[in-house]
Scaffold this active site. Structure first.
Site, PDB file in Angstrom:
ATOM      1  N   LYS A   1       0.838  -1.201   0.000  1.00 10.63           N
ATOM      2  CA  LYS A   1       0.000   0.000   0.000  1.00 10.63           C
ATOM      3  C   LYS A   1       0.874   1.252   0.000  1.00 10.63           C
ATOM      4  O   LYS A   1       0.638   2.205  -0.751  1.00 10.63           O
ATOM      5  CB  LYS A   1      -0.904  -0.010   1.240  1.00 10.63           C
ATOM      6  CG  LYS A   1      -1.937   1.095   1.234  1.00 10.63           C
ATOM      7  CD  LYS A   1      -2.435   1.428   2.614  1.00 10.63           C
ATOM      8  CE  LYS A   1      -3.550   0.512   3.058  1.00 10.63           C
ATOM      9  NZ  LYS A   1      -4.094   0.928   4.374  1.00 10.63           N
TER      10      LYS A   1
ATOM     11  N   LYS B   1     -23.340   2.722   0.852  1.00  9.52           N
ATOM     12  CA  LYS B   1     -23.966   3.969   0.405  1.00  9.52           C
ATOM     13  C   LYS B   1     -23.261   4.399  -0.872  1.00  9.52           C
ATOM     14  O   LYS B   1     -22.219   3.836  -1.225  1.00  9.52           O
ATOM     15  CB  LYS B   1     -23.897   5.042   1.491  1.00  9.52           C
ATOM     16  CG  LYS B   1     -22.506   5.560   1.797  1.00  9.52           C
ATOM     17  CD  LYS B   1     -22.611   6.694   2.809  1.00  9.52           C
ATOM     18  CE  LYS B   1     -21.347   7.497   2.845  1.00  9.52           C
ATOM     19  NZ  LYS B   1     -21.421   8.634   3.731  1.00  9.52           N
TER      20      LYS B   1
ATOM     21  N   PHE C   1     -15.344  13.278  12.212  1.00  9.75           N
ATOM     22  CA  PHE C   1     -16.771  13.214  11.893  1.00  9.75           C
ATOM     23  C   PHE C   1     -16.983  13.140  10.381  1.00  9.75           C
ATOM     24  O   PHE C   1     -18.056  13.460   9.878  1.00  9.75           O
ATOM     25  CB  PHE C   1     -17.488  14.438  12.490  1.00  9.75           C
ATOM     26  CG  PHE C   1     -17.350  14.531  13.987  1.00  9.75           C
ATOM     27  CD1 PHE C   1     -18.105  13.706  14.814  1.00  9.75           C
ATOM     28  CD2 PHE C   1     -16.432  15.391  14.573  1.00  9.75           C
ATOM     29  CE1 PHE C   1     -17.968  13.754  16.199  1.00  9.75           C
ATOM     30  CE2 PHE C   1     -16.284  15.457  15.953  1.00  9.75           C
ATOM     31  CZ  PHE C   1     -17.060  14.637  16.772  1.00  9.75           C
TER      32      PHE C   1
ATOM     33  N   GLU D   1     -17.983   9.004   4.591  1.00 14.08           N
ATOM     34  CA  GLU D   1     -17.451   8.438   3.354  1.00 14.08           C
ATOM     35  C   GLU D   1     -18.222   9.035   2.179  1.00 14.08           C
ATOM     36  O   GLU D   1     -19.423   9.234   2.256  1.00 14.08           O
ATOM     37  CB  GLU D   1     -17.584   6.913   3.356  1.00 14.08           C
ATOM     38  CG  GLU D   1     -16.661   6.288   4.363  1.00 14.08           C
ATOM     39  CD  GLU D   1     -16.564   4.770   4.233  1.00 14.08           C
ATOM     40  OE1 GLU D   1     -16.752   4.254   3.116  1.00 14.08           O
ATOM     41  OE2 GLU D   1     -16.301   4.132   5.250  1.00 14.08           O
TER      42      GLU D   1
ATOM     43  N   LYS E   1     -20.759  -0.554  14.131  1.00 19.51           N
ATOM     44  CA  LYS E   1     -19.681  -0.804  15.106  1.00 19.51           C
ATOM     45  C   LYS E   1     -19.792   0.129  16.309  1.00 19.51           C
ATOM     46  O   LYS E   1     -19.674  -0.319  17.461  1.00 19.51           O
ATOM     47  CB  LYS E   1     -18.342  -0.602  14.376  1.00 19.51           C
ATOM     48  CG  LYS E   1     -17.176  -0.217  15.232  1.00 19.51           C
ATOM     49  CD  LYS E   1     -15.921  -0.075  14.410  1.00 19.51           C
ATOM     50  CE  LYS E   1     -15.618   1.336  13.960  1.00 19.51           C
ATOM     51  NZ  LYS E   1     -15.010   2.209  14.935  1.00 19.51           N
TER      52      LYS E   1
ATOM     53  N   GLY F   1     -25.563   0.958   7.297  1.00 20.29           N
ATOM     54  CA  GLY F   1     -24.428   0.035   7.262  1.00 20.29           C
ATOM     55  C   GLY F   1     -23.147   0.825   7.364  1.00 20.29           C
ATOM     56  O   GLY F   1     -23.130   1.945   7.880  1.00 20.29           O
TER      57      GLY F   1
ATOM     58  N   CYS G   1     -18.875   2.334  10.428  1.00 25.66           N
ATOM     59  CA  CYS G   1     -18.944   3.171  11.631  1.00 25.66           C
ATOM     60  C   CYS G   1     -20.196   2.971  12.462  1.00 25.66           C
ATOM     61  O   CYS G   1     -20.103   2.601  13.628  1.00 25.66           O
ATOM     62  CB  CYS G   1     -18.818   4.630  11.224  1.00 25.66           C
ATOM     63  SG  CYS G   1     -17.317   4.948  10.300  1.00 25.66           S
TER      64      CYS G   1
HETATM   65  C1  UGA Z   1     -20.783   8.183   9.652  1.00 18.40           C
HETATM   66  C2  UGA Z   1     -21.046   9.574  10.251  1.00 18.40           C
HETATM   67  O1  UGA Z   1     -22.068  10.231   9.496  1.00 18.40           O
HETATM   68  C3  UGA Z   1     -19.781  10.425  10.248  1.00 18.40           C
HETATM   69  O2  UGA Z   1     -20.035  11.675  10.888  1.00 18.40           O
HETATM   70  C4  UGA Z   1     -18.692   9.685  11.013  1.00 18.40           C
HETATM   71  O3  UGA Z   1     -17.457  10.382  10.996  1.00 18.40           O
HETATM   72  C5  UGA Z   1     -18.465   8.318  10.380  1.00 18.40           C
HETATM   73  O4  UGA Z   1     -19.705   7.576  10.390  1.00 18.40           O
HETATM   74  C6  UGA Z   1     -17.419   7.618  11.189  1.00 18.40           C
HETATM   75  O5  UGA Z   1     -17.650   7.371  12.377  1.00 18.40           O
HETATM   76  O6  UGA Z   1     -16.311   7.414  10.672  1.00 18.40           O
HETATM   77  P1  UGA Z   1     -20.535   7.191   7.172  1.00 18.40           P
HETATM   78  O7  UGA Z   1     -20.536   5.844   7.828  1.00 18.40           O
HETATM   79  O8  UGA Z   1     -19.504   7.500   6.158  1.00 18.40           O
HETATM   80  O9  UGA Z   1     -20.415   8.360   8.290  1.00 18.40           O
HETATM   81  O10 UGA Z   1     -21.924   7.343   6.440  1.00 18.40           O
HETATM   82  P2  UGA Z   1     -23.324   8.091   6.643  1.00 18.40           P
HETATM   83  O11 UGA Z   1     -23.524   9.045   5.535  1.00 18.40           O
HETATM   84  O12 UGA Z   1     -23.469   8.614   8.011  1.00 18.40           O
HETATM   85  O13 UGA Z   1     -24.328   6.879   6.409  1.00 18.40           O
HETATM   86  C7  UGA Z   1     -24.312   5.715   7.231  1.00 18.40           C
HETATM   87  C8  UGA Z   1     -25.435   4.773   6.842  1.00 18.40           C
HETATM   88  O14 UGA Z   1     -26.699   5.335   7.182  1.00 18.40           O
HETATM   89  C9  UGA Z   1     -25.508   4.457   5.349  1.00 18.40           C
HETATM   90  O15 UGA Z   1     -25.781   3.085   5.181  1.00 18.40           O
HETATM   91  C10 UGA Z   1     -26.667   5.304   4.847  1.00 18.40           C
HETATM   92  O16 UGA Z   1     -27.305   4.747   3.735  1.00 18.40           O
HETATM   93  C11 UGA Z   1     -27.575   5.279   6.067  1.00 18.40           C
HETATM   94  N1  UGA Z   1     -28.487   6.448   6.149  1.00 18.40           N
HETATM   95  C12 UGA Z   1     -28.005   7.704   6.302  1.00 18.40           C
HETATM   96  C13 UGA Z   1     -29.862   6.239   6.100  1.00 18.40           C
HETATM   97  O17 UGA Z   1     -30.336   5.083   5.960  1.00 18.40           O
HETATM   98  N2  UGA Z   1     -30.702   7.309   6.221  1.00 18.40           N
HETATM   99  C14 UGA Z   1     -30.228   8.564   6.386  1.00 18.40           C
HETATM  100  O18 UGA Z   1     -31.063   9.509   6.497  1.00 18.40           O
HETATM  101  C15 UGA Z   1     -28.857   8.776   6.425  1.00 18.40           C
END
Ligand code: UGA
Length: 438
Positions: free
Chosen positions: A47, A323, A153, A156, A266, A260, A263
């Site tokens: 990597k 996502k 915060f 992805e 977990k 899913g 983050c």
């Molecule tokens: C999440 C947090 O939003 C970030 O702030 C945080 O830094 C990150 O985890 C982490 O701890 O590293 P992420 O996992 O990249 O970010 O994705 P999100 O956009 O939050 O979505 C998470 C899941 O929730 C996805 O499967 C998405 O489809 C779902 N989701 C999101 C919904 O089903 N409905 C919503 O209204 C929003």
């Protein structure tokens, strides 16, 4: 790239990054973009070599451009001493995956702490998500070093943008750590955003509580959607009406087939266990997790409602990543869905615009198609799993004509039901009325 982070004379604070995974790479690339000379260390030699050639293996919009564009300020190495020589501030970005018990696996964090024992006046800036209380333990173990909790915060798919425009930056320091906190705060100051100065354990809790709260909102709106299906309300209207209340706000009220990623699942589990291990039963989070598991399976019930028993039926999954705008398959709802469909005896075929390589290894029984249309060809029903923008542009008339039975279960309420119905589809979403062709 990367023979030496030559910006060391730029006058900007040198930055060390430990762990060149998703968080580490974004952190390294963005600090380099802000003019800091950065050395990032990872244990995986291939990597590191690839990154030094400018090859970025993860799909994150804008990241590859930042890494190649700042090549003169970015160096990747496997050598810990090189990072220690380069920078006083060391951003720890190693992963903390769940163990079999659901607790956070801190072995990689522990390894970094061991590596740093006796290494001088370095400051560990903890980006990795750790259970509340971890920082204070590390501080006690590394008396000579500084420690700042600075949870991340980033989301992805929009991580670069999120880094450059933070809502808030949380800085937690222990006793006597104010100057180290100031140094880290200074790095983020040009980006704006509220600065939250607090103690280490509270900073750790802010991270866990934020993710758990967002996950709770998603499970909540998913249950509201399920009730909407029973009473004939439209969850889109309900979420819109709720979100206009300033106290509620519109974000994270999109129902779907469960959250899913690496983050939320977990961190919700880690917070539940942290509470349990500390003597408190976190009742609400049990429900958040259970609702999320059931939500991934509801799609199967909808397919059965339209098709009868699924044995021998061909079901197409559109999208596999957890996502859009990522190739991350960790804890993706598609994994549970594909396994449930297989258990029902269905033949599963799938397409994702970017996650195919990652998905192939994780979904061995699933046939991988070369395009969405190919996946739909001959299918008895389809499930929209990931809301990739390009699925909007599909020729639905052609899609209906190649499918055995034009049925779309829209797991994200993403497609236009009227357009699909006009093309000959039966469309059913989440928490909304079903639409029939014609
Ligand atoms: C999440 C947090 O939003 C970030 O702030 C945080 O830094 C990150 O985890 C982490 O701890 O590293 P992420 O996992 O990249 O970010 O994705 P999100 O956009 O939050 O979505 C998470 C899941 O929730 C996805 O499967 C998405 O489809 C779902 N989701 C999101 C919904 O089903 N409905 C919503 O209204 C929003």
């Amino acid at each position: 790239m990367g023979e030496q982070a030559s910006g060391e004379s730029s006058g900007k604070e040198p930055i060390g990054v430990i762990g060149a995974g998703w968080v580490g790479l974004v952190t390294a690339a963005c600090f380099a973009e802000l003019g800091h000379p950065v050395v990032a260390r990872d244990v995986v030699e291939e990597k590191v070599e690839a990154l030094n050639r400018g090859e970025v293996t993860i799909h994150e919009p804008g990241l590859a451009e930042l890494i190649t564009g700042n090549a003169d300020r970015l160096e990747f190495t496997t050598d810990m001493d090189r990072v220690l020589d380069h920078a006083r501030l060391l951003f720890v970005c190693v992963d903390t995956p769940p163990t079999h018990s659901g607790d956070a696996d801190l072995s990689r964090v522990r390894k970094v702490v061991d590596d740093l024992a006796g290494s001088g006046d370095h400051v560990l800036v903890m980006k990795s998500t750790v259970p509340a209380g971890t920082g204070e333990t590390i501080i006690a173990e590394l008396p000579g070093a500084g420690y700042v909790s600075c949870p991340e915060f980033l989301k992805e798919g929009t991580a670069v943008e999120d880094f450059m425009n933070p809502d808030r930056v949380v800085i937690g320091v222990g006793q006597g750590g104010e100057a180290d906190g100031d140094a880290v705060a200074g790095l983020y100051e040009p980006l704006g955003g509220q600065m939250v100065r607090t103690d280490v354990t509270s900073a750790e809790m802010i991270k866990l509580a934020s993710n758990a709260y967002l996950a709770t909102r998603i499970s909540f709106i998913n249950e509201i959607a399920n009730v909407c299906e029973e009473v004939g309300a439209d969850v889109g209207e309900v979420a819109r009406g709720m979100g206009l209340d300033d106290r509620i706000g519109p974000q994270f009220l999109r129902p779907g087939i469960g959250f899913g990623g690496s983050c939320f699942p977990k961190d919700v589990s880690a917070l539940k266990l942290l509470a349990g291990n500390s003597g408190y039963h976190f009742q609400l989070l049990n429900s958040v997790i259970e609702v999320n598991e059931l939500q991934k399976r509801r799609v199967v019930g909808k397919l059965v409602k339209h098709l009868g028993p699924l044995a021998g039926r061909r079901i197409a999954l559109l999208g596999l990543a957890f996502k859009p705008d990522t190739d991350d398959m960790r804890e993706a709802s598609s994994l549970v869905l594909a396994a449930r469909l297989a258990a029902e005896g269905a033949e599963v075929v799938a397409f994702d615009p970017v996650a195919m390589d990652a998905a192939r290894a994780m979904l061995p029984g699933v046939e991988m198609a070369g395009s969405a249309l190919e996946a739909l060809t001959g299918a008895d029903g389809a499930v929209l799993v990931t809301e990739w923008p390009e699925f909007h542009g599909l020729d639905w008339g052609e899609a209906a004509s190649v499918m055995g039975n034009p049925l779309m279960i829209d797991g994200r309420n993403f497609l236009d039901p009227a357009a699909l119905a006009a093309a000959g589809f039966t469309w059913e979403g989440v928490g909304r009325a079903e639409v029939r062709p014609g």
